[in-house]
Every structure is written in C-alpha cells, then in structure tokens.
Scaffold this motif. Sequence first.
Motif, short mmCIF file in Angstrom:
data_model
loop_
_atom_site.label_atom_id
_atom_site.label_comp_id
_atom_site.label_asym_id
_atom_site.label_seq_id
_atom_site.Cartn_x
_atom_site.Cartn_y
_atom_site.Cartn_z
N LEU B 55 0.94 -1.22 0.02
CA LEU B 55 0.04 -0.04 0.14
C LEU B 55 0.86 1.49 0.06
N PHE B 56 1.90 1.28 0.71
CA PHE B 56 2.81 2.48 0.90
C PHE B 56 3.49 2.77 -0.45
N ASP B 57 3.92 1.48 -0.98
CA ASP B 57 4.47 1.52 -2.34
C ASP B 57 3.66 2.26 -3.29
N ALA B 58 2.21 2.03 -3.36
CA ALA B 58 1.18 2.73 -4.18
C ALA B 58 1.45 4.07 -4.02
N VAL B 59 1.13 4.45 -2.70
CA VAL B 59 1.10 5.85 -2.25
C VAL B 59 2.34 6.52 -2.76
N VAL B 60 3.54 5.62 -2.56
CA VAL B 60 4.87 6.33 -3.28
C VAL B 60 4.72 6.75 -4.75
N ALA B 61 4.34 5.62 -5.18
CA ALA B 61 4.27 5.78 -6.63
C ALA B 61 3.52 6.89 -7.20
N PHE B 64 5.24 10.21 -6.60
CA PHE B 64 6.27 10.13 -7.54
C PHE B 64 5.81 10.52 -8.89
N GLU B 65 4.52 10.31 -9.22
CA GLU B 65 3.97 10.79 -10.33
C GLU B 65 4.12 12.31 -10.15
N GLU B 66 3.43 12.58 -9.16
CA GLU B 66 3.32 14.23 -8.95
C GLU B 66 4.89 14.82 -9.02
N TYR B 67 5.61 14.06 -8.52
CA TYR B 67 7.11 14.85 -8.54
C TYR B 67 7.52 14.91 -9.71
N VAL B 68 7.37 13.86 -10.57
CA VAL B 68 8.04 13.72 -12.07
C VAL B 68 7.07 14.90 -12.50
N ASP B 89 15.66 22.69 -7.35
CA ASP B 89 14.61 23.50 -6.58
C ASP B 89 13.52 22.89 -6.43
N ASN B 90 12.95 22.12 -7.41
CA ASN B 90 11.84 21.34 -7.56
C ASN B 90 11.82 20.08 -6.55
N HIS B 91 12.88 19.62 -6.82
CA HIS B 91 13.17 18.42 -5.92
C HIS B 91 13.27 18.79 -4.34
N VAL B 92 13.97 19.93 -4.10
CA VAL B 92 14.02 20.27 -2.55
C VAL B 92 12.51 20.79 -2.26
N GLN B 93 11.73 21.38 -2.82
CA GLN B 93 10.45 21.98 -2.49
C GLN B 93 9.37 20.39 -2.41
N LEU B 96 10.40 19.16 1.06
CA LEU B 96 9.84 20.04 2.04
C LEU B 96 8.36 19.97 2.21
N THR B 97 7.79 19.83 1.25
CA THR B 97 6.09 20.00 1.33
C THR B 97 5.63 18.35 1.47
N GLN B 98 6.27 17.55 1.25
CA GLN B 98 5.80 16.03 1.33
C GLN B 98 6.91 15.50 1.98
N PRO B 99 7.25 15.88 3.45
CA PRO B 99 8.67 15.14 3.98
C PRO B 99 8.48 13.61 4.37
N HIS B 100 7.10 13.10 4.64
CA HIS B 100 6.91 11.96 4.89
C HIS B 100 7.11 10.92 3.66
N LEU B 101 6.52 11.55 2.43
CA LEU B 101 6.61 10.89 1.30
C LEU B 101 7.82 10.58 0.79
#
Lengths: 240, 240
Positions: B55-61, B64-68, B89-93, B96-101
Amino acid sequence: MSFDDQLPPKTRLLRAAAELLANSDGSPVSTRQITKLAGVTAPTLYHHFGDKEGLFDAVVAAGFEEYVAGERDFAPSGEPLEDVRRMWDNHVQFGLTQPHLYLVMFGNIRPESRPAIVADAESLLEEMLSKAAIAGQINVPPREAARSILAANVGVTLMLIAEPLEDRNLELSTMTRDSMIFAVSTETARGAAADDSGKSSVVVAAIALNAALQASHSDQLSSSELKLFLEWLHRISSSS
Amino acid sequence: MSFDDQLPPKTRLLRAAAELLANSDGSPVSTRQITKLAGVTAPTLYHHFGDKEGLFDAVVAAGFEEYVAGERDFAPSGEPLEDVRRMWDNHVQFGLTQPHLYLVMFGNIRPESRPAIVADAESLLEEMLSKAAIAGQINVPPREAARSILAANVGVTLMLIAEPLEDRNLELSTMTRDSMIFAVSTETARGAAADDSGKSSVVVAAIALNAALQASHSDQLSSSELKLFLEWLHRISSSS
DNA sequence: TAGCACCTATAGCAACGCTATATGAAGTGA
DNA sequence: TCACTTCATATAGCGTTGCTATAGGTGCTA
C-alpha cells in the motif's frame, strides 16, 4: 546462545542490540530478540534505557564515537583540503561498513538526537575548513562550506548504501567529493583564467581574515569593536 | 469520519493512507487507522495491496508521479543548466512539502522500490544534462553528472527536512546546487585571487583584504562604516 | 537487624500486521 | 432459470510487538 555473563546487564544489552542491528538486513529488531540474546528480561531494558529508542540511541552514540574517532585519527597532512577529502572518504566508509547504524544516524528524522549528531559531524568538518580558510584556500565561509559538503557527503553515502553491493561504484563518491571541494576552493586548476573584478578576491580575503581572527584571539580590538568588525566582515563575505 | 463512499475501496485506501502519512509527525501509521479512515476492513487492504508495504509503495508511486510531473512541467528555458537548477529546486520543494513521502522514497533502503525511483529521478536529470553536454557546457558524462548531482540534491533535502522549521535555511540548497553545477560545467565564471604566498595569519589576511577593498569599491558598507572598518584593519595589520 | 535504594523477574495488556474462512455480488454458459 | 466461477468484502482471531503493574531479590548504611 547468551552473552558473557560477567558483564553487567546494561552492557550486555548494548552489545546485543549492536550485534543484532548490525546483522539484521534492514528488518526491524525486536526487544525480545535483544533481551533474549543479552540474557535479561524486558523490564531490565526499560529500566536502563527507558525505551527501545533509548537503547538504540545509546547504540548510535557509541557508533558515533567510533565515527568521530575515525575522523580525528589521521594526523593533519598540512594540506587542509586534502584532509577534508580524507574525512569525506572516512564518512563514506563508515556508512558502508555500518549501514544500519548510519541509517539511524543520518537517514532518519528524529528531531531529538539527529541534529546533535549532525552538528558534531559538521563542526569536525568546519574545523578543518577553517584551516583552509585561513590559508586562503576557500572562497566560502567555513561553516557554510561544512554544511554543504556534509549534506552532499550524506547524500552520496545513502545513495551508495541503497545500491546493490555488486554495482556499487565509489567513483560517485570521489567525483562528488572533488566537485564540492573544487567549488568552494580558490584553486583554479581549470582552464581559462579569471578576469572578474576584484570583488571576489575581497570576499576571499574577508573570509580568510574572519577565520584567522577566530583562531588567533587577536587583542588589537576591544570586544565591542570586534563584534561590529566581525559583523561587517560577514556582510562583505556574503556579498554576491 | 469516513471517506467518500462513492469511491471504490482501493482508491479510498490510497487516499486514507496518503492523508495519514502526510499528517503523521513521523510516527508510524497503522493499518487499522488506515482501514478505519477508509471505511473498510483489513482483508480488503490485503486483497488489493498484498501488504502494508504494498500500500505504501502505491502511495509513493502516486507521489512520485506528482514529483515527475513537477519536474517536467516547466518548459525548457533553452539554457539547460538553468533548467537543472530549477529541477534541483523543485526536488527540494517536493521534499519539504511532502517530507514523509520523501523519506519513504529517498531516506530509506528498500531494495525493491527505491532503486527504480532513484533511477527515474536520475534519468530525468540526465536527460537535461545531455542537452548541456551537446551544447558543450559540461565536462563530465551526463550520467555520472546526474548521479552526482542527484546524490547531493537528496543529501541537502534530507538535511533541510531534518532541520527544525524555524531555522531552515534554503541557502544551503542554492549554494550546494551551484557548487555541483559549477563543478561539472565548463564555464569558468570564477574570480582571480589565490595569489597568496601561503603564509597565513591575521596580518596577511588583513593586508590582503585591505588591498582588495581599495581595488574593488565594495558597496556593502557605507562610507562612514568603511572608514572605521579600514582603520581597524590597519590596526590589525600593524600589530606585532 | 531493620530499612532503603537499586536492580531484575513474573505475568500480562493493548496494539500491531496479517490471514483462514465465510459471505455476498456480478457475470457467464447451458 | 440455474449452477458455476470470479472477484470483493467481512467476521473473527492468531502470533508478535513494545511496554508496564507489581513484586521479589540483593547489597548497602544505620
């Protein structure tokens, strides 16, 4: 099966936890495993360490001692930036030989213990970089340089730890290391010479003076004068 | 109390997990919390995701879509290295906005999912760096440069996440970013300096700063401040 | 000997991840 | 229409986890 019965339970718990933590392939280690290996029962653990995390913190503290010892052990080579390189390599080596300890130390956010550890690692680096600054070898304040280099060092180490052992390539480390050091250093071991206005040389000189002042406790200025002087120095140093 | 009942259980589980993961201050999130918030029972979770980790992997996926998407969204500026800066900068942002993810994605070692994610993030960077390489702007193979820059990027982001919010200083990010990019780039926008004869002392540094200041007309200090500053410099320079 | 810290053990609680099993719903072919 | 399969969900409970209320020893000092 069990641990040396001569040692006090507290020590046995520490050793058992360290051993299990080192040999667990990332899978969590239970208090029951630990207490069984240490040959004690649960309340003993909680009496001495309060918490599972408390026990792990103690293990980490011990591991950190080892790390710091490694960072300090080699004699200064007289070439501060070369020493910074060795500190970097030692950091990576520590992470690779004790990945689980390292992950608890640097790969986690644990607002209590982590910042202290990071701060210590940082000041070790800063100390060395201050020497480089005094020698006019870096163009960034030592504190900022230390933070930056340490961040990159941690990132590289985590990257390498996460990589499967067979295609672990240390070149990533050396390349990133040299990139960071090169970027903060004043050496221009690079092609085309520099033209730029004297502005950046002002910055370099200000940084060097700042570091030299910190190290020498000059008494030419009164403390109030010195305070203002340092503030101005900082203003000059942080000009773009 | 519960989630939108119109949505299929799988989606509700994903959203509930994401929400709890985002709002948990580092404390672990239990399957019972998740299933309760999603309004389903345990076996449903295991039917769809096999595992808590699944489940967590799915959340991460999804994260990650959002990140990409964030990494791709801005149009190329025509200046590849500038785009690399924005990706950094986008990576850092994102971190910082989704630290747990972010921590699940980059701050852990999970031999299954992590390398894939890292590889994807790497190839995004590499793609951009290839353009820079074609334009002759970097002096390192794009793949190695991407790995190196990403490692530093991750290290910086973890550092910032671990720092208490009030004294989080983004300068660490920009400085490390520019150091890395500078190190791999062929531009030599670097100042002169580095003349020094090697002997380092407060006096030497003060003299150097004095000379540099005379030559550069720094505007960091007002004229009255500068006057006093130079006087102090002189006092320091003429000390025994 | 009595009292007092300190340290350790017995036993067990609540919460955890997970699952064996059963039930309902929906589609398919005869 | 009826059995049959398949997918999705629920009931109930297992084994393990971190942790603790309580009590019992042990060695000091008085």
